[in-house]
Design a protein around this motif. Structure first.
Motif, mmCIF file in Angstrom:
data_model
loop_
_atom_site.group_PDB
_atom_site.id
_atom_site.type_symbol
_atom_site.label_atom_id
_atom_site.label_comp_id
_atom_site.label_asym_id
_atom_site.label_seq_id
_atom_site.Cartn_x
_atom_site.Cartn_y
_atom_site.Cartn_z
ATOM 1 N N VAL A 1 0.859 -1.184 0.000
ATOM 2 C CA VAL A 1 0.000 0.000 0.000
ATOM 3 C C VAL A 1 0.895 1.232 0.000
ATOM 4 O O VAL A 1 1.807 1.348 0.817
ATOM 5 N N PHE A 2 0.644 2.132 -0.947
ATOM 6 C CA PHE A 2 1.421 3.363 -1.053
ATOM 7 C C PHE A 2 0.574 4.532 -0.564
ATOM 8 O O PHE A 2 -0.594 4.650 -0.941
ATOM 9 N N PRO A 3 1.166 5.409 0.282
ATOM 10 C CA PRO A 3 0.396 6.506 0.894
ATOM 11 C C PRO A 3 0.152 7.670 -0.067
ATOM 12 O O PRO A 3 0.719 8.748 0.069
ATOM 13 N N THR A 4 -0.678 7.420 -1.042
ATOM 14 C CA THR A 4 -1.059 8.467 -1.994
ATOM 15 C C THR A 4 -2.548 8.708 -1.848
ATOM 16 O O THR A 4 -3.239 7.983 -1.140
ATOM 17 N N VAL A 5 -3.045 9.729 -2.501
ATOM 18 C CA VAL A 5 -4.484 9.992 -2.493
ATOM 19 C C VAL A 5 -4.993 9.869 -3.924
ATOM 20 O O VAL A 5 -4.562 10.638 -4.778
ATOM 21 N N PRO A 6 -5.835 8.898 -4.209
ATOM 22 C CA PRO A 6 -6.257 7.805 -3.351
ATOM 23 C C PRO A 6 -5.112 6.807 -3.134
ATOM 24 O O PRO A 6 -4.143 6.808 -3.913
#
Length: 133
Positions: free
Chosen positions: A79-84
């Motif tokens: 999981v990469f902390p981007t939006v989304p």
């Protein structure tokens, strides 16, 4: 037709057929597992990339398949902390060994396809003769 024989032991020790062995063999023999592992053999994929690449799989079935493969250590979920948030799935080193095994199975089917086709045709002819009209 030449018959090919190889030395294969058909005896299993009782501990070789334990619940984990049966469970994993059932899992890796599942068509969705095979398709998922093969697609991931081309490199990490996002969920929707996988879904588009595996014809006929539902979102629910892909989710279940990925979770089970992750639990068994065959697939990783990043999981990469981007939006989304971005989520990638990839084969682990263990998954790569399964991919090689599946490739060997594919190669076996390919090299024996003619013999299998002939055996099926012979079986179907015998079955047709035995069926009452």
């Amino acid at each position: 037709m030449l018959q090919r024989h190889t030395e294969v032991t058909t005896e299993f020790r009782r501990d070789e057929c334990n619940p984990i062995t049966r469970d994993v063999l059932t899992r890796v023999g599942d068509k969705w597992t095979v398709f998922t592992v093969v697609v991931l053999g081309g490199g990490p994929k996002r969920f929707n990339e996988l879904k588009r690449s595996i014809d006929g799989i539902s979102q629910r079935m892909l989710t279940l398949t990925l979770r089970t493969l992750e639990r068994d250590g065959i697939v990783t979920r990043s999981v990469f902390p981007t939006v989304p948030p971005r989520v990638d799935y990839a084969l682990t080193p263990l998954g790569m060994t399964l991919l090689r095994t599946l490739k060997d199975l594919h190669d076996w089917v390919s090299s024996n396809a003619d013999e299998i086709t002939q055996a099926r045709a012979a079986f179907d002819r015998r079955s047709a003769v035995q069926q009452p009209l």
